[in-house]
Design a protein around this motif. Structure first.
Motif, mmCIF file in Angstrom:
data_model
loop_
_atom_site.group_PDB
_atom_site.id
_atom_site.type_symbol
_atom_site.label_atom_id
_atom_site.label_comp_id
_atom_site.label_asym_id
_atom_site.label_seq_id
_atom_site.Cartn_x
_atom_site.Cartn_y
_atom_site.Cartn_z
ATOM 1 N N ASN A 109 21.315 -18.268 -5.424
ATOM 2 C CA ASN A 109 21.781 -19.581 -5.490
ATOM 3 C C ASN A 109 23.033 -19.753 -4.911
ATOM 4 O OD1 ASN A 109 20.670 -18.193 -8.242
ATOM 5 N ND2 ASN A 109 20.187 -20.314 -8.191
ATOM 6 N N VAL A 110 23.845 -18.774 -4.798
ATOM 7 C CA VAL A 110 25.165 -18.871 -4.135
ATOM 8 C C VAL A 110 25.163 -18.976 -2.629
ATOM 9 C CG1 VAL A 110 27.154 -17.490 -3.613
ATOM 10 C CG2 VAL A 110 26.572 -17.680 -5.985
ATOM 11 N N SER A 111 24.182 -17.993 -2.143
ATOM 12 C CA SER A 111 24.045 -18.349 -0.719
ATOM 13 C C SER A 111 23.627 -19.880 -0.149
ATOM 14 C CB SER A 111 22.876 -17.235 -0.212
ATOM 15 O OG SER A 111 23.200 -15.861 -0.466
ATOM 16 N N ARG A 112 22.692 -20.235 -1.003
ATOM 17 C CA ARG A 112 22.098 -21.514 -0.944
ATOM 18 C C ARG A 112 23.257 -22.832 -0.781
ATOM 19 N NH1 ARG A 112 17.177 -19.602 -3.272
ATOM 20 N NH2 ARG A 112 17.927 -20.266 -5.440
ATOM 21 N N VAL A 113 24.205 -22.410 -1.669
ATOM 22 C CA VAL A 113 25.276 -23.253 -1.638
ATOM 23 C C VAL A 113 26.389 -23.024 -0.466
ATOM 24 C CG1 VAL A 113 27.421 -23.835 -2.962
ATOM 25 C CG2 VAL A 113 25.335 -23.510 -4.171
ATOM 26 N N LEU A 114 26.609 -21.692 0.015
ATOM 27 C CA LEU A 114 27.313 -21.453 0.985
ATOM 28 C C LEU A 114 26.844 -21.777 2.130
ATOM 29 C CD1 LEU A 114 29.177 -18.208 -0.384
ATOM 30 C CD2 LEU A 114 30.133 -20.557 -0.360
ATOM 31 N N ASP A 115 25.526 -21.682 2.426
ATOM 32 C CA ASP A 115 25.022 -22.024 3.690
ATOM 33 C C ASP A 115 25.270 -23.649 4.084
ATOM 34 O OD1 ASP A 115 23.752 -19.697 4.419
ATOM 35 O OD2 ASP A 115 21.793 -20.414 3.273
ATOM 36 N N LYS A 116 25.348 -24.327 2.817
ATOM 37 C CA LYS A 116 25.591 -25.749 3.285
ATOM 38 C C LYS A 116 27.198 -26.207 3.225
ATOM 39 C CE LYS A 116 24.079 -30.378 1.128
ATOM 40 N NZ LYS A 116 23.251 -30.879 0.227
ATOM 41 N N TYR A 117 28.038 -25.506 2.497
ATOM 42 C CA TYR A 117 29.624 -25.943 2.114
ATOM 43 C C TYR A 117 30.208 -24.770 2.622
ATOM 44 C CZ TYR A 117 27.432 -29.495 -0.729
ATOM 45 O OH TYR A 117 26.507 -30.436 -1.107
ATOM 46 N N HIS A 118 30.793 -25.042 3.883
ATOM 47 C CA HIS A 118 31.583 -23.912 4.591
ATOM 48 C C HIS A 118 32.998 -23.924 4.264
ATOM 49 C CE1 HIS A 118 28.095 -24.656 7.524
ATOM 50 N NE2 HIS A 118 27.908 -23.504 6.834
ATOM 51 N N ASP A 119 33.624 -25.090 3.731
ATOM 52 C CA ASP A 119 35.119 -25.244 3.799
ATOM 53 C C ASP A 119 35.591 -25.147 2.171
ATOM 54 O OD1 ASP A 119 35.617 -25.256 6.483
ATOM 55 O OD2 ASP A 119 35.424 -27.557 6.209
ATOM 56 N N GLY A 125 32.769 -15.578 -10.194
ATOM 57 C CA GLY A 125 33.184 -15.020 -11.573
ATOM 58 C C GLY A 125 32.286 -13.833 -12.224
ATOM 59 N N HIS A 126 32.989 -12.881 -12.368
ATOM 60 C CA HIS A 126 32.071 -11.589 -12.833
ATOM 61 C C HIS A 126 31.356 -10.988 -11.700
ATOM 62 C CE1 HIS A 126 33.082 -12.884 -16.797
ATOM 63 N NE2 HIS A 126 32.293 -13.831 -16.602
ATOM 64 N N SER A 127 31.681 -11.450 -10.538
ATOM 65 C CA SER A 127 31.086 -10.465 -9.449
ATOM 66 C C SER A 127 29.965 -10.210 -9.344
ATOM 67 C CB SER A 127 32.071 -9.456 -8.923
ATOM 68 O OG SER A 127 33.538 -9.838 -8.942
ATOM 69 N N PHE A 128 28.805 -10.916 -9.611
ATOM 70 C CA PHE A 128 27.384 -10.626 -9.501
ATOM 71 C C PHE A 128 27.118 -9.320 -10.476
ATOM 72 C CE2 PHE A 128 28.436 -12.819 -5.579
ATOM 73 C CZ PHE A 128 27.452 -13.889 -5.835
ATOM 74 N N ARG A 129 27.609 -9.197 -11.513
ATOM 75 C CA ARG A 129 27.677 -8.167 -12.470
ATOM 76 C C ARG A 129 26.265 -7.495 -12.747
ATOM 77 N NH1 ARG A 129 28.860 -6.655 -18.428
ATOM 78 N NH2 ARG A 129 29.469 -4.857 -18.276
ATOM 79 N N GLY A 130 26.128 -6.397 -12.142
ATOM 80 C CA GLY A 130 24.721 -5.833 -12.044
ATOM 81 C C GLY A 130 24.002 -5.926 -11.099
ATOM 82 N N ASN A 131 24.514 -6.864 -10.066
ATOM 83 C CA ASN A 131 23.928 -6.839 -8.616
ATOM 84 C C ASN A 131 24.886 -6.819 -7.798
ATOM 85 O OD1 ASN A 131 21.807 -7.212 -6.707
ATOM 86 N ND2 ASN A 131 21.324 -9.315 -7.169
ATOM 87 N N GLU A 132 26.003 -6.021 -7.716
ATOM 88 C CA GLU A 132 26.911 -5.787 -6.734
ATOM 89 C C GLU A 132 26.714 -5.557 -5.425
ATOM 90 O OE1 GLU A 132 27.168 -4.166 -9.777
ATOM 91 O OE2 GLU A 132 28.495 -4.869 -10.891
ATOM 92 N N ASP A 133 25.544 -4.846 -5.227
ATOM 93 C CA ASP A 133 25.344 -4.444 -4.102
ATOM 94 C C ASP A 133 24.907 -5.538 -2.966
ATOM 95 O OD1 ASP A 133 25.826 -1.639 -4.455
ATOM 96 O OD2 ASP A 133 23.771 -1.165 -4.800
ATOM 97 N N ASN A 134 24.152 -6.509 -3.602
ATOM 98 C CA ASN A 134 23.701 -7.717 -2.898
ATOM 99 C C ASN A 134 24.958 -8.753 -2.647
ATOM 100 O OD1 ASN A 134 21.070 -7.086 -2.068
ATOM 101 N ND2 ASN A 134 20.289 -7.583 -4.338
ATOM 102 N N GLY A 135 25.962 -8.832 -3.820
ATOM 103 C CA GLY A 135 27.067 -9.648 -3.611
ATOM 104 C C GLY A 135 28.060 -9.064 -2.420
ATOM 105 N N VAL A 136 27.822 -7.753 -2.191
ATOM 106 C CA VAL A 136 28.595 -7.178 -1.057
ATOM 107 C C VAL A 136 27.921 -7.596 0.208
ATOM 108 C CG1 VAL A 136 29.098 -5.119 0.139
ATOM 109 C CG2 VAL A 136 29.740 -5.368 -2.213
ATOM 110 N N LYS A 137 26.622 -7.727 0.216
ATOM 111 C CA LYS A 137 25.810 -8.121 1.428
ATOM 112 C C LYS A 137 26.223 -9.446 1.799
ATOM 113 C CE LYS A 137 22.190 -4.728 0.777
ATOM 114 N NZ LYS A 137 20.622 -4.532 0.476
ATOM 115 N N ILE A 138 26.190 -10.434 0.560
ATOM 116 C CA ILE A 138 26.384 -11.735 1.110
ATOM 117 C C ILE A 138 27.750 -12.232 1.312
ATOM 118 C CG2 ILE A 138 24.366 -12.632 0.032
ATOM 119 C CD1 ILE A 138 26.161 -14.021 -2.045
ATOM 120 N N ALA A 139 28.708 -11.403 0.983
ATOM 121 C CA ALA A 139 30.088 -11.425 1.243
ATOM 122 C C ALA A 139 30.291 -11.099 2.682
ATOM 123 C CB ALA A 139 30.862 -10.821 0.404
#
Length: 185
Positions: A109-119, A125-139
């Motif tokens: 979901n976050v990826s779809r938003v950031l693909d569209k809104y760059h600024d 919030g809570h840093s993708f708790r439980g899925n931090e590895d993928n959070g690091v990848k999209i960051a």
């Protein structure tokens, strides 16, 4: 009015009685402004133009917060578009609670938003708790993604994961007090 209807319009009195009976079961207070509505939130409160005028008129507002899991609404839902567009145009932060595996505010979901809104700056919030590895990848793909640490520090190694990945300057510390306490872990 009741006496008038009983005396002059008994059909009208019955129609009013039925309508009031239905209203008792369907009409309640708006969760935001407390006017009467059949929806959880009234149409006035759901008007994004009204919200954005309020933000524009009040310098105390510095960003937006989305609680997608609470409302079962995906982050990229079209109803959020005016807010993201405004935040993007004004380079405002957007905080979204993110939970690993959520169908509403997860990594995809976050990826779809950031693909569209760059600024806009999106704070996870809570840093993708439980899925931090993928959070690091999209960051690694989006330099406008930040990690908020409430509830993340309750497990050893989570903060270090973001620091080791090179995101120490994209970490923010928030608080959900009084609802969340590290003492409960």
């Amino acid at each position: 009015m009741a006496f008038h209807l009983l005396q002059h319009d008994r059909e009208g009195a019955l129609a009013l009685s039925r309508a009031l009976g239905e209203a008792v079961g369907t009409v309640h207070h708006c969760a935001r402004c407390h006017t009467f509505t059949e929806a959880e939130v009234c149409s006035t409160c759901l008007d994004p133009e009204r919200d954005l005028r309020t933000v524009e008129e009040n310098p105390a507002y510095i960003g937006f917060r989305f609680l997608c899991d609470y409302y079962h609404t995906p982050l990229e839902d079209p109803r959020h578009t005016p807010y993201f567009g405004y935040a993007n145009a004004h380079k405002m932060p957007v905080l979204c609670h993110t939970w690993g595996g959520s169908p509403y505010d997860g990594v995809e979901n976050v990826s779809r938003v950031l693909d569209k809104y760059h600024d806009l700056s999106l704070i996870a919030g809570h840093s993708f708790r439980g899925n931090e590895d993928n959070g690091v990848k999209i960051a690694q793909k989006y330099d406008n993604l930040y990690f908020e640490m409430t509830a993340v520090l309750s497990a050893a190694g989570r903060l270090e994961k973001f620091i080791d990945a090179g995101f120490s300057k994209r970490i923010v510390f928030g608080v959900d007090a009084p609802w969340f306490s590290y003492d409960s872990y």
